[in-house]
Write a protein that holds these residues in place. Structure first.
Motif, PDB file in Angstrom:
ATOM      1  N   SER A  18       0.831  -1.204   0.000  1.00  0.00           N
ATOM      2  CA  SER A  18       0.000   0.000   0.000  1.00  0.00           C
ATOM      3  C   SER A  18       0.867   1.255   0.000  1.00  0.00           C
ATOM      4  O   SER A  18       2.037   1.221   0.410  1.00  0.00           O
ATOM      5  CB  SER A  18      -0.875  -0.015   1.270  1.00  0.00           C
ATOM      6  OG  SER A  18      -1.677   1.136   1.367  1.00  0.00           O
ATOM      7  N   ILE A  20       3.057   4.410   0.310  1.00  0.00           N
ATOM      8  CA  ILE A  20       4.461   4.758   0.056  1.00  0.00           C
ATOM      9  C   ILE A  20       5.300   3.501  -0.215  1.00  0.00           C
ATOM     10  O   ILE A  20       6.175   3.502  -1.082  1.00  0.00           O
ATOM     11  CB  ILE A  20       5.014   5.564   1.256  1.00  0.00           C
ATOM     12  CG1 ILE A  20       4.308   6.931   1.328  1.00  0.00           C
ATOM     13  CG2 ILE A  20       6.525   5.728   1.163  1.00  0.00           C
ATOM     14  CD1 ILE A  20       4.538   7.692   2.628  1.00  0.00           C
ATOM     15  N   ASP A  39       4.518  -7.473   3.801  1.00  0.00           N
ATOM     16  CA  ASP A  39       3.402  -6.729   4.409  1.00  0.00           C
ATOM     17  C   ASP A  39       2.568  -7.718   5.206  1.00  0.00           C
ATOM     18  O   ASP A  39       2.714  -8.938   5.046  1.00  0.00           O
ATOM     19  CB  ASP A  39       2.529  -6.066   3.313  1.00  0.00           C
ATOM     20  CG  ASP A  39       1.757  -4.855   3.837  1.00  0.00           C
ATOM     21  OD1 ASP A  39       0.873  -5.023   4.707  1.00  0.00           O
ATOM     22  OD2 ASP A  39       2.030  -3.736   3.389  1.00  0.00           O
ATOM     23  N   VAL A  40       1.685  -7.209   6.023  1.00  0.00           N
ATOM     24  CA  VAL A  40       0.783  -8.081   6.771  1.00  0.00           C
ATOM     25  C   VAL A  40      -0.397  -8.522   5.906  1.00  0.00           C
ATOM     26  O   VAL A  40      -1.133  -9.441   6.267  1.00  0.00           O
ATOM     27  CB  VAL A  40       0.289  -7.375   8.061  1.00  0.00           C
ATOM     28  CG1 VAL A  40      -0.682  -6.246   7.756  1.00  0.00           C
ATOM     29  CG2 VAL A  40      -0.317  -8.368   9.041  1.00  0.00           C
ATOM     30  N   GLN A  41      -0.554  -7.884   4.759  1.00  0.00           N
ATOM     31  CA  GLN A  41      -1.683  -8.196   3.866  1.00  0.00           C
ATOM     32  C   GLN A  41      -1.273  -7.886   2.426  1.00  0.00           C
ATOM     33  O   GLN A  41      -0.270  -7.221   2.198  1.00  0.00           O
ATOM     34  CB  GLN A  41      -2.919  -7.356   4.247  1.00  0.00           C
ATOM     35  CG  GLN A  41      -2.653  -5.878   4.493  1.00  0.00           C
ATOM     36  CD  GLN A  41      -2.932  -4.959   3.314  1.00  0.00           C
ATOM     37  OE1 GLN A  41      -3.723  -5.304   2.447  1.00  0.00           O
ATOM     38  NE2 GLN A  41      -2.298  -3.801   3.275  1.00  0.00           N
ATOM     39  N   ASP A  49       2.683 -10.417  10.022  1.00  0.00           N
ATOM     40  CA  ASP A  49       2.684  -9.278  10.936  1.00  0.00           C
ATOM     41  C   ASP A  49       4.122  -9.130  11.425  1.00  0.00           C
ATOM     42  O   ASP A  49       4.638  -9.994  12.134  1.00  0.00           O
ATOM     43  CB  ASP A  49       1.729  -9.549  12.106  1.00  0.00           C
ATOM     44  CG  ASP A  49       1.681  -8.378  13.088  1.00  0.00           C
ATOM     45  OD1 ASP A  49       2.615  -7.542  13.077  1.00  0.00           O
ATOM     46  OD2 ASP A  49       0.718  -8.309  13.872  1.00  0.00           O
ATOM     47  N   LEU A  50       4.761  -8.057  11.048  1.00  0.00           N
ATOM     48  CA  LEU A  50       6.193  -7.910  11.321  1.00  0.00           C
ATOM     49  C   LEU A  50       6.485  -7.630  12.794  1.00  0.00           C
ATOM     50  O   LEU A  50       7.651  -7.554  13.185  1.00  0.00           O
ATOM     51  CB  LEU A  50       6.790  -6.819  10.426  1.00  0.00           C
ATOM     52  CG  LEU A  50       6.789  -7.201   8.938  1.00  0.00           C
ATOM     53  CD1 LEU A  50       7.233  -6.017   8.076  1.00  0.00           C
ATOM     54  CD2 LEU A  50       7.694  -8.408   8.670  1.00  0.00           C
ATOM     55  N   CYS A  76       8.936   0.443   5.320  1.00  0.00           N
ATOM     56  CA  CYS A  76       7.842   1.427   5.203  1.00  0.00           C
ATOM     57  C   CYS A  76       6.626   1.066   6.052  1.00  0.00           C
ATOM     58  O   CYS A  76       5.739   1.903   6.218  1.00  0.00           O
ATOM     59  CB  CYS A  76       7.342   1.523   3.755  1.00  0.00           C
ATOM     60  SG  CYS A  76       8.430   2.390   2.648  1.00  0.00           S
ATOM     61  N   GLY A 127      10.518   8.223   8.555  1.00  0.00           N
ATOM     62  CA  GLY A 127      10.076   8.997   9.709  1.00  0.00           C
ATOM     63  C   GLY A 127       8.827   9.772   9.345  1.00  0.00           C
ATOM     64  O   GLY A 127       7.880   9.224   8.762  1.00  0.00           O
ATOM     65  N   TYR A 141       2.490   8.402  18.126  1.00  0.00           N
ATOM     66  CA  TYR A 141       3.010   8.421  16.751  1.00  0.00           C
ATOM     67  C   TYR A 141       4.291   9.246  16.680  1.00  0.00           C
ATOM     68  O   TYR A 141       5.311   8.818  16.119  1.00  0.00           O
ATOM     69  CB  TYR A 141       1.944   8.984  15.804  1.00  0.00           C
ATOM     70  CG  TYR A 141       2.329   8.886  14.345  1.00  0.00           C
ATOM     71  CD1 TYR A 141       2.234   7.686  13.645  1.00  0.00           C
ATOM     72  CD2 TYR A 141       2.802  10.005  13.647  1.00  0.00           C
ATOM     73  CE1 TYR A 141       2.597   7.592  12.316  1.00  0.00           C
ATOM     74  CE2 TYR A 141       3.166   9.917  12.317  1.00  0.00           C
ATOM     75  CZ  TYR A 141       3.055   8.709  11.646  1.00  0.00           C
ATOM     76  OH  TYR A 141       3.421   8.634  10.318  1.00  0.00           O
ATOM     77  N   LYS A 145       8.131   8.143  15.753  1.00  0.00           N
ATOM     78  CA  LYS A 145       8.842   8.694  14.591  1.00  0.00           C
ATOM     79  C   LYS A 145      10.090   9.481  14.994  1.00  0.00           C
ATOM     80  O   LYS A 145      11.078   9.493  14.259  1.00  0.00           O
ATOM     81  CB  LYS A 145       7.887   9.549  13.755  1.00  0.00           C
ATOM     82  CG  LYS A 145       6.783   8.738  13.079  1.00  0.00           C
ATOM     83  CD  LYS A 145       7.364   7.695  12.118  1.00  0.00           C
ATOM     84  CE  LYS A 145       6.296   6.977  11.311  1.00  0.00           C
ATOM     85  NZ  LYS A 145       6.863   5.984  10.369  1.00  0.00           N
ATOM     86  N   GLY A 172       5.776  14.709   4.577  1.00  0.00           N
ATOM     87  CA  GLY A 172       4.685  15.547   5.083  1.00  0.00           C
ATOM     88  C   GLY A 172       3.371  14.804   4.893  1.00  0.00           C
ATOM     89  O   GLY A 172       3.310  13.579   5.047  1.00  0.00           O
ATOM     90  N   ILE A 174       0.785  12.969   2.955  1.00  0.00           N
ATOM     91  CA  ILE A 174       0.791  12.239   1.685  1.00  0.00           C
ATOM     92  C   ILE A 174      -0.564  11.540   1.519  1.00  0.00           C
ATOM     93  O   ILE A 174      -1.081  10.952   2.482  1.00  0.00           O
ATOM     94  CB  ILE A 174       1.918  11.180   1.662  1.00  0.00           C
ATOM     95  CG1 ILE A 174       3.256  11.781   2.138  1.00  0.00           C
ATOM     96  CG2 ILE A 174       2.045  10.565   0.282  1.00  0.00           C
ATOM     97  CD1 ILE A 174       3.781  12.940   1.335  1.00  0.00           C
ATOM     98  N   THR A 176      -2.486   8.701   0.917  1.00  0.00           N
ATOM     99  CA  THR A 176      -2.363   7.229   0.884  1.00  0.00           C
ATOM    100  C   THR A 176      -3.567   6.649   1.623  1.00  0.00           C
ATOM    101  O   THR A 176      -4.309   7.384   2.294  1.00  0.00           O
ATOM    102  CB  THR A 176      -1.083   6.748   1.615  1.00  0.00           C
ATOM    103  OG1 THR A 176      -1.260   6.968   3.029  1.00  0.00           O
ATOM    104  CG2 THR A 176       0.167   7.453   1.130  1.00  0.00           C
ATOM    105  N   MET A 178      -3.515   5.349   4.355  1.00  0.00           N
ATOM    106  CA  MET A 178      -3.386   5.704   5.770  1.00  0.00           C
ATOM    107  C   MET A 178      -4.100   7.015   6.085  1.00  0.00           C
ATOM    108  O   MET A 178      -4.757   7.142   7.120  1.00  0.00           O
ATOM    109  CB  MET A 178      -1.903   5.824   6.154  1.00  0.00           C
ATOM    110  CG  MET A 178      -1.669   6.263   7.589  1.00  0.00           C
ATOM    111  SD  MET A 178       0.085   6.468   7.993  1.00  0.00           S
ATOM    112  CE  MET A 178       0.581   4.777   8.283  1.00  0.00           C
TER     113      MET A 178
END
Ligand code: NAD
Length: 238
Positions: A18, A20, A39-41, A49-50, A76, A127, A141, A145, A172, A174, A176, A178
């Motif tokens: 997904s 980035i 990725d987890v999916q 799941d990392l 990412c 970050g 969060y 970061k 900044g 983005i 996505t 998220m």
């Protein structure tokens, strides 16, 4: 523009289903790298799941087996988090730290022998502008970061003698998956970030992926230990 500047590189990109991460995997491939995605999916090479304690070690083994080596890491995978301090329970805080920070630490640690062997390794962490600033509701969060930036600097110092460069891209706002729910539920939030950027727009995943590809390339060979804001000029404005 696609090139062959990453030909011969063997990269792991996490969060690659997904946003980035997906754009980064595509960009590194377009520049000639082999890329092993996690990725987890989603449709990736390694689904896990990392945050599972052994997941990053298994990921490194799988990537090395698939590509014959490993010289580039772009972790990412991450989650957003917004919660006021009151009622902010431990489990939520720790989950954000675990996903956004601990998985990055483990991936780097578990890949160190391969990065050293490569002699020209590259690590680009993700970050945020909140690696340098805080804001209301962002204690977990922003803490995660800030820590990713600190981790980046220390790893840069430790692995520099082995030819590994380590930098942290600080995006900044983005567009996505998220950020999509917040931008859709609160149009004023989207407008705020569009107007805050000197370039007067949200970033796109490719805006970040293109800078990551540069940092993975030989053009960035003497650059290490830095946070690089890629925010359309948002944070230079009050
Ligand atoms: N979008 C922005 O505005 C923005 C700004 C600054 C920083 N970032 C950072 O960029 C990175 C990518 O964010 P994005 O906007 O592309 O988000 P996204 O939600 O589109 O992608 C994140 C990916 O990480 C994966 N992921 C989450 N938890 C995981 C886990 N435990 N194990 C494995 N995979 C997991 C998700 O499945 C998803 O595919 C994150 O680290 C995020 O914090 C994003």
């Amino acid at each position: 523009m696609a090139s062959d500047r990453l030909a011969g590189r063997r990269a792991v990109v996490t969060g690659a289903a997904s946003g980035i991460g997906a754009a980064t995997a595509a960009r590194l491939r377009a520049d000639g790298a082999q890329v092993f995605t996690a990725d987890v999916q989603g449709e990736v090479d390694f689904v896990a799941d990392l945050t599972a304690p052994d997941a990053n070690a298994r990921l490194v083994d799988a990537a090395v087996n698939a590509m014959g080596g490993l010289d580039t890491l772009v972790p990412c995978a991450g989650i957003s988090a917004f919660h006021p301090l009151e009622g902010h329970d431990d489990a939520y805080f720790l989950r954000v730290i675990e996903v956004n920070l601990v998985t990055v630490f483990r991936l780097i640690r578990d890949a160190v022998p391969h990065l050293k062997a490569a002699g020209n390794g590259r690590i680009v962490t993700i970050g945020s502008t909140t690696s340098s600033f805080g804001d209301e509701g962002l204690c977990a969060y922003s803490a995660s970061k800030h820590a990713v930036l600190g981790l980046t600097k220390s790893v840069a110092a430790e692995l520099g003698p082995f030819g590994v460069t380590v930098n942290c891209v600080q995006p900044g706002a983005i567009a996505t998956p998220m950020t999509a729910p917040a931008f859709s539920d609160m149009p004023e939030f989207r407008t705020f970030w569009e107007n805050k950027a000197a370039l007067r727009r949200l970033g796109q995943p490719a805006d970040i992926a293109d800078v990551i590809a540069f940092l993975c390339s030989d053009d960035a060979r003497f650059m290490s230990g830095h946070g690089v804001w890629v925010d359309g000029g948002a944070m230079v404005r009050h």
